[in-house]
Design an enzyme around this catalytic site. Structure first.
Site, mmCIF file in Angstrom:
data_model
loop_
_atom_site.group_PDB
_atom_site.id
_atom_site.type_symbol
_atom_site.label_atom_id
_atom_site.label_comp_id
_atom_site.label_asym_id
_atom_site.label_seq_id
_atom_site.Cartn_x
_atom_site.Cartn_y
_atom_site.Cartn_z
ATOM 1 N N GLU A 1 33.586 50.554 48.104
ATOM 2 C CA GLU A 1 33.483 51.561 46.855
ATOM 3 C C GLU A 1 33.380 52.724 46.728
ATOM 4 O OE1 GLU A 1 33.803 49.663 44.004
ATOM 5 O OE2 GLU A 1 32.158 47.908 43.768
ATOM 6 N N HIS B 1 38.731 51.120 44.793
ATOM 7 C CA HIS B 1 38.087 50.179 45.981
ATOM 8 C C HIS B 1 39.032 49.322 46.401
ATOM 9 C CE1 HIS B 1 36.523 46.763 43.284
ATOM 10 N NE2 HIS B 1 37.786 46.546 43.791
ATOM 11 N N ASP C 1 36.217 39.444 51.641
ATOM 12 C CA ASP C 1 34.738 39.668 51.185
ATOM 13 C C ASP C 1 34.372 38.184 50.451
ATOM 14 O OD1 ASP C 1 36.553 39.852 48.883
ATOM 15 O OD2 ASP C 1 36.299 41.950 48.850
ATOM 16 N N ASN D 1 38.740 51.248 40.130
ATOM 17 C CA ASN D 1 38.211 52.693 40.594
ATOM 18 C C ASN D 1 38.718 52.894 42.065
ATOM 19 O OD1 ASN D 1 36.921 50.715 42.441
ATOM 20 N ND2 ASN D 1 34.560 51.105 41.572
HETATM 21 P P1 PGA Z 1 41.942 42.200 40.479
HETATM 22 O O1 PGA Z 1 40.941 43.013 41.788
HETATM 23 O O2 PGA Z 1 43.362 41.725 41.294
HETATM 24 O O3 PGA Z 1 41.284 41.113 39.929
HETATM 25 O O4 PGA Z 1 42.460 43.281 39.618
HETATM 26 C C1 PGA Z 1 41.317 43.784 42.410
HETATM 27 C C2 PGA Z 1 40.349 44.405 43.259
HETATM 28 O O5 PGA Z 1 39.309 44.491 42.773
HETATM 29 O O6 PGA Z 1 40.620 44.703 44.623
#
Ligand code: PGA
Length: 248
Positions: A143, A138, A67, A136
């Site tokens: 999302e 995702h 992304d 959450n």
């Molecule tokens: P993080 O994010 O590794 O910064 O916890 C993971 C994600 O949002 O996929």
């Protein structure tokens, strides 16, 4: 699904890098699907170490990132292109022409999404897709929603995601509210799906994703349908998983 419970973030990183390193040694032109975020930082550090100390060769490796924020150019320090340079690409002998990250500044974002899906079609499928998971649940910026989105698409970030990501920006209102995200087909079409997670903040997301119902409200739950998934999680991230208590 294979679940590796490790002691801490360091072990998680070493284990993930070991799997990626073994793939690159057996298939030097491997296609790697890569995430950003804080979770993969140690894995990237370990891969850089393996390059310097163990001659792990990235010269033919190809990468497709998950992304990019819309509105940030690849030179912006908080862009995911800059992140990948800073944490991996600048430390290994990868040819940056072989690395792919969506262009968050593309004039036509819809077209950019189609262009990005074409890369997946051209390469066939990724040999390995590493993913983190949001609090959450995702994956990439898919999302929680009423349905799964297969294609690369414009993702509107949830409050939870903006709050989680604001630590990388000076102010909350600087966090972009939209991103280009690979969809579920791009993620799920991989040969080997590797989910990494650490810390108690991820415990609920990990438990629901690995053991809960498969539902777009828990995007990570789709990994249960992949035939070859490895979850590498530390004890804190596994704390709410029944299997963890059974094996203790
Ligand atoms: P993080 O994010 O590794 O910064 O916890 C993971 C994600 O949002 O996929």
């Amino acid at each position: 699904m294979k679940i590796l419970v490790v002691a801490d973030e360091r072990e998680m990183s070493i284990e993930a890098a070991r799997i990626i390193g073994a793939l690159v040694r057996t298939k030097p032109d491997a296609v790697l699907g890569l995430p950003t975020g804080s979770t993969p930082l140690g894995t990237y550090r370990e891969l850089a170490r393996m390059h310097h100390e163990e001659n792990l060769d990235f010269s033919r490796v190809r990468t497709i990132n998950l992304d990019e924020y819309i509105g940030l150019s690849g030179d912006h320090p908080q862009s995911y292109r800059a992140f990948m340079r800073k944490h991996l690409f600048d430390h290994v002998n990868i040819d940056e022409n072989n690395t792919h990250i969506p262009d968050g500044m593309a004039e036509n974002i819809e077209e950019e999404c189609r262009r990005y899906d074409e890369i997946f079609y051209r390469y066939g499928r990724t040999d390995l897709q590493m993913i983190g998971i949001g609090v959450n649940a995702h994956i990439a910026f898919n999302e929680p929603a009423d349905c799964f989105t297969p294609d690369t698409h414009i993702a509107v970030l949830t409050e939870s995601t903006i709050n989680a990501n604001k630590r990388n920006f000076d102010r909350r209102d600087e966090v972009p509210q939209t991103a280009i995200s690979v969809g579920m087909r791009g993620i799920m079409s991989t040969r080997h799906l590797v989910l990494i997670a650490c810390g108690e903040g991820k415990a609920e997301a990990v438990a629901k994703s690995c053991f809960g119902p498969v539902t777009p409200q828990v995007p990570g739950s789709l990994i249960q349908l992949h035939p070859y998934t490895t979850v590498i999680a530390d004890e804190a991230a596994m704390a709410l998983c029944p299997v963890f208590f059974e094996n203790k």
